[in-house]
Design a protein around this motif. Structure first.
Motif, PDB file in Angstrom:
ATOM      1  N   LYS A  81      53.846 -62.749 -69.975  1.00 51.40           N
ATOM      2  CA  LYS A  81      55.313 -62.778 -69.873  1.00 51.40           C
ATOM      3  C   LYS A  81      56.100 -61.653 -70.002  1.00 51.40           C
ATOM      4  CE  LYS A  81      53.810 -67.238 -69.850  1.00 51.40           C
ATOM      5  NZ  LYS A  81      53.838 -67.973 -68.740  1.00 51.40           N
ATOM      6  N   TYR A  82      57.354 -61.698 -69.877  1.00 52.99           N
ATOM      7  CA  TYR A  82      58.297 -60.634 -69.815  1.00 52.99           C
ATOM      8  C   TYR A  82      58.235 -60.043 -71.126  1.00 52.99           C
ATOM      9  CZ  TYR A  82      63.143 -58.923 -69.954  1.00 52.99           C
ATOM     10  OH  TYR A  82      64.330 -57.932 -70.279  1.00 52.99           O
ATOM     11  N   ASN A  83      58.357 -58.699 -71.091  1.00 51.81           N
ATOM     12  CA  ASN A  83      58.376 -57.995 -72.491  1.00 51.81           C
ATOM     13  C   ASN A  83      58.768 -56.506 -72.290  1.00 51.81           C
ATOM     14  OD1 ASN A  83      58.177 -56.845 -74.867  1.00 51.81           O
ATOM     15  ND2 ASN A  83      56.028 -57.307 -75.561  1.00 51.81           N
ATOM     16  N   ARG A  84      60.112 -56.331 -72.037  1.00 54.86           N
ATOM     17  CA  ARG A  84      60.542 -54.998 -71.530  1.00 54.86           C
ATOM     18  C   ARG A  84      60.413 -54.042 -72.751  1.00 54.86           C
ATOM     19  NH1 ARG A  84      66.619 -53.175 -69.784  1.00 54.86           N
ATOM     20  NH2 ARG A  84      65.839 -51.216 -68.596  1.00 54.86           N
ATOM     21  N   GLU A  85      60.117 -54.474 -73.967  1.00 56.32           N
ATOM     22  CA  GLU A  85      59.748 -53.557 -75.048  1.00 56.32           C
ATOM     23  C   GLU A  85      58.314 -52.920 -75.058  1.00 56.32           C
ATOM     24  OE1 GLU A  85      62.338 -52.654 -77.239  1.00 56.32           O
ATOM     25  OE2 GLU A  85      63.427 -54.069 -75.865  1.00 56.32           O
ATOM     26  N   LEU A  86      57.505 -53.482 -74.599  1.00 53.93           N
ATOM     27  CA  LEU A  86      56.237 -53.123 -74.150  1.00 53.93           C
ATOM     28  C   LEU A  86      56.087 -51.926 -72.997  1.00 53.93           C
ATOM     29  CD1 LEU A  86      53.356 -53.374 -75.039  1.00 53.93           C
ATOM     30  CD2 LEU A  86      52.860 -55.238 -73.355  1.00 53.93           C
ATOM     31  N   PRO A  87      55.958 -50.913 -73.157  1.00 48.78           N
ATOM     32  CA  PRO A  87      55.765 -49.902 -71.968  1.00 48.78           C
ATOM     33  C   PRO A  87      55.110 -50.457 -70.801  1.00 48.78           C
ATOM     34  CG  PRO A  87      55.715 -48.794 -73.917  1.00 48.78           C
ATOM     35  CD  PRO A  87      55.607 -50.057 -74.321  1.00 48.78           C
ATOM     36  N   GLY A  88      53.941 -50.859 -71.054  1.00 55.98           N
ATOM     37  CA  GLY A  88      53.165 -51.519 -69.862  1.00 55.98           C
ATOM     38  C   GLY A  88      53.127 -52.762 -69.641  1.00 55.98           C
ATOM     39  N   GLY A  89      54.268 -53.555 -70.061  1.00 52.16           N
ATOM     40  CA  GLY A  89      54.485 -54.969 -69.678  1.00 52.16           C
ATOM     41  C   GLY A  89      55.340 -55.125 -68.481  1.00 52.16           C
TER      42      GLY A  89
END
Length: 601
Positions: A135-143
């Protein structure tokens, strides 16, 4: 006998096809529970060439001769053992006019490589999907960060203003891995755009928008592997659809074993059959069903989306005999179509082996049929030379001279893809600590050396990233691609002064490049570097360009008498960035760590 429209087939691939193809044979995959038990005929036609069943009863491969089909819709009649029947309709669409003769990218183009997930989020409504795992997770560098096709479309004017003529984006097909799915190289459905990027129709719209601007679209195609989540990995048509070992075996990456006459069989086998990583099963392209599947999938995308070229990922990790046949199948359909292969080799002899009509390949009776390869030798040099202030026998700008001295190895030197960085390498601006002088030197060389220049997204505004921190750091989000970004580098009024300096230089340089055919297809004469200064000329019968690269930290004066064979009767030269005019009868002054591009007049 009663018949009904089919409700029993779960997948058909290709989902439709095109009439009037060079190769009239079409292999259609039908997938459904125990579908192989059916007998298949075509109503009012004898077009079926072959029916192939495998050990998996859920698959049946039907090959038809499309030349024997006179209608746009085919009725396949499936009859089961219990005498019940159903009909599956199949569409043959009309090709675009002159589709086979489409023009592809070449050395008159400048390619911009972008990663869609990291470029711009144009549609906030497609960031998640109930069928996709990550799922979308812009806080995760590799997401998953939410960049998409709409984001590319909305910023085509930006790319055009940069002087870009061709866009290469990393894969857009569905990648349904549990993590790190943003890059798209572990595909789970190669006929479907990932819903987090958009739809198949959005991809066609992207191609249309690009073509409306007289630009070109290159698809990143993967022949070597799929992802673990691919539906056919879970229910494979044949046991040998993918390469398998008793225990997990990763490729040794030693692709020199392919041409090495001394290589052991086991080393060559592990190189070609080993998996790229544990999440990327290695496709067995020597299986005829796999081979036809990959040929048709590639051709389907070209025809459906009206593509202008391919960049082929991990090209020489596949069996050479079959990857070369795959390439030829595409160029047989589209004689002008350009494909550039990722051949991650620095030795120019080994690299040239993989370009079409290579004299080195002919020694082993091998022809890849691959028109273009990526010049990793030059890329490596550009990532090092500008920090080498002393020009010794094999250091400094001499490295570039030595690379070009081996151009004779390549059958088509103008069709090499040249670059200073890409999504798998160190970021150029990080290597050089955002030294703008060194950026300008590298871009000046990319714009004027033989080959097809490729830029990597964001470098034109000074973006950097440390590969030692992981791939995500060299694949950061483009500033301004998201609604609440503090800095929007897509627009000049919201860029920083530094970002505008990078952009303005790059834009002027590559807009100029579009106007000069001497650097597109002209010849090259270069001179042995002296005092870390490299001088070369690009020329044709009507134009001459003189390039001076001063890799020395100190200012230099260049005396022109040494270059008389290229300067000939020209009297003056105009520098393409500054518009300064130089008298060629006088020494040319150049600052330390800088470049001059001179059009002779």
């Amino acid at each position: 006998m009663s018949t009904a429209l089919n409700t029993q087939i779960q997948r058909i691939e290709p989902p439709f096809w095109f009439s009037g193809m060079h190769n009239p044979l079409l292999q259609i995959l039908f997938y459904g529970t125990n579908i192989a038990q059916c007998q298949i005929t075509i109503e009012n036609s004898n077009a079926i060439n072959n029916v192939k069943r495998t050990e998996n009863p859920n698959f049946i491969f039907v090959t038809i001769n499309t030349q024997k089909i006179s209608t746009s819709e085919i009725d396949f009649i499936f009859k089961r053992k219990d005498k019940s029947t159903f009909i599956q309709k199949y569409e043959l669409r009309k090709r675009r006019k002159d589709s086979a003769l489409r023009k592809s990218f070449d050395s008159s183009d400048t390619i911009y490589l972008l990663m869609p997930d990291r470029f711009a989020n144009g549609n906030k409504n497609n960031q998640n999907d109930q069928n996709t795992i990550e799922k979308y997770n812009r806080e995760l560098p590799g997401g998953r960060h939410g960049g998409d096709i709409e984001g590319i479309i909305q910023n085509l004017d930006y790319l055009q203003s940069l002087g870009i003529t061709t866009i290469w984006n990393t894969p857009l097909c569905e990648d349904n891995e549990t993590e790190f799915s943003y890059h798209g190289y572990a595909q789970s459905d190669v006929y479907q755009i990932d819903s987090r990027f958009g739809t198949n129709e959005d991809y066609v719209r992207l191609a249309n928008e690009i073509h409306n601007r007289d630009m070109k679209l290159v698809m990143d195609y993967v022949t070597n592997h799929w992802g673990l989540a691919h539906w056919m990995v879970h229910d494979a048509p044949t046991k040998d659809w993918i390469h398998q070992f008793d225990n997990y075996t990763q490729t040794n990456h030693k692709r020199s074993t392919i041409s090495d006459i001394n290589a052991s069989k086991i080393d060559r086998t592990v190189c070609l059959h080993g998996w790229f990583v544990p999440t990327m099963p290695d496709l067995n392209i020597s299986n005829p069903l796999v081979f036809n599947y990959l040929c048709q999938n590639a051709i389907w995308w070209i025809e459906y989306a009206n593509l202008d070229g391919f960049r082929v990922d991990t090209y020489n990790y596949s069996e050479p005999e079959y990857i070369s046949k795959w390439t030829k199948a595409i160029t047989d359909e589209y004689p002008n179509f350009n494909l550039v292969g990722e051949i991650t080799m620095r030795n120019q002899g080994l690299l040239s082996y993989w370009q079409k009509d290579s004299s080195i390949g002919k020694i082993q009776n091998f022809n890849s049929h691959l028109p273009s390869v990526m010049d990793f030798a030059l890329s490596d040099a550009l990532q090092n030379v500008f920090n080498e202030d002393d020009d010794t026998w094999d250091q400094g700008i001499t490295k570039v001279y030595d690379i070009l001295s081996k151009d004779f190895l390549f059958p088509n030197i103008n069709n090499l893809l040249i670059f200073a960085e890409n999504h798998d390498t160190k970021r150029f601006n990080h290597i050089y600590n955002n030294d703008f002088r060194k950026y300008k030197m590298a871009m000046s060389m990319l714009a004027t050396l033989r080959g097809i220049p490729q830029l990597y997204y964001g470098s034109e505004i000074g973006m950097a990233g440390d590969q030692n921190l992981g791939d995500a750091d060299i694949r950061k989000d483009f500033p301004g691609g998201w609604e609440n970004d503090e800095n929007n580098a897509f627009h000049p009024e919201s860029r920083s002064e530094c970002q505008n300096a990078y952009f303005d230089f790059t834009s002027k340089l590559f807009h100029w490049r579009k106007t000069n055919d001497a650097v597109h297809f002209g010849k090259t004469t270069h001179y042995i570097p002296e005092n870390n200064v490299y001088i070369y000329f690009r020329y044709n019968s009507t134009k001459t360009v003189m390039v001076i690269i001063n890799n020395h930290p100190e200012n230099q004066e260049i005396y022109t008498y040494r270059f008389k064979e290229n300067i000939e009767n020209y009297k003056t030269a105009k520098e393409v960035i500054t518009d300064l005019v130089f008298d060629l009868s006088q020494p040319i002054f150049i600052e330390g760590k800088s470049a001059l591009i001179l059009e002779l007049e």
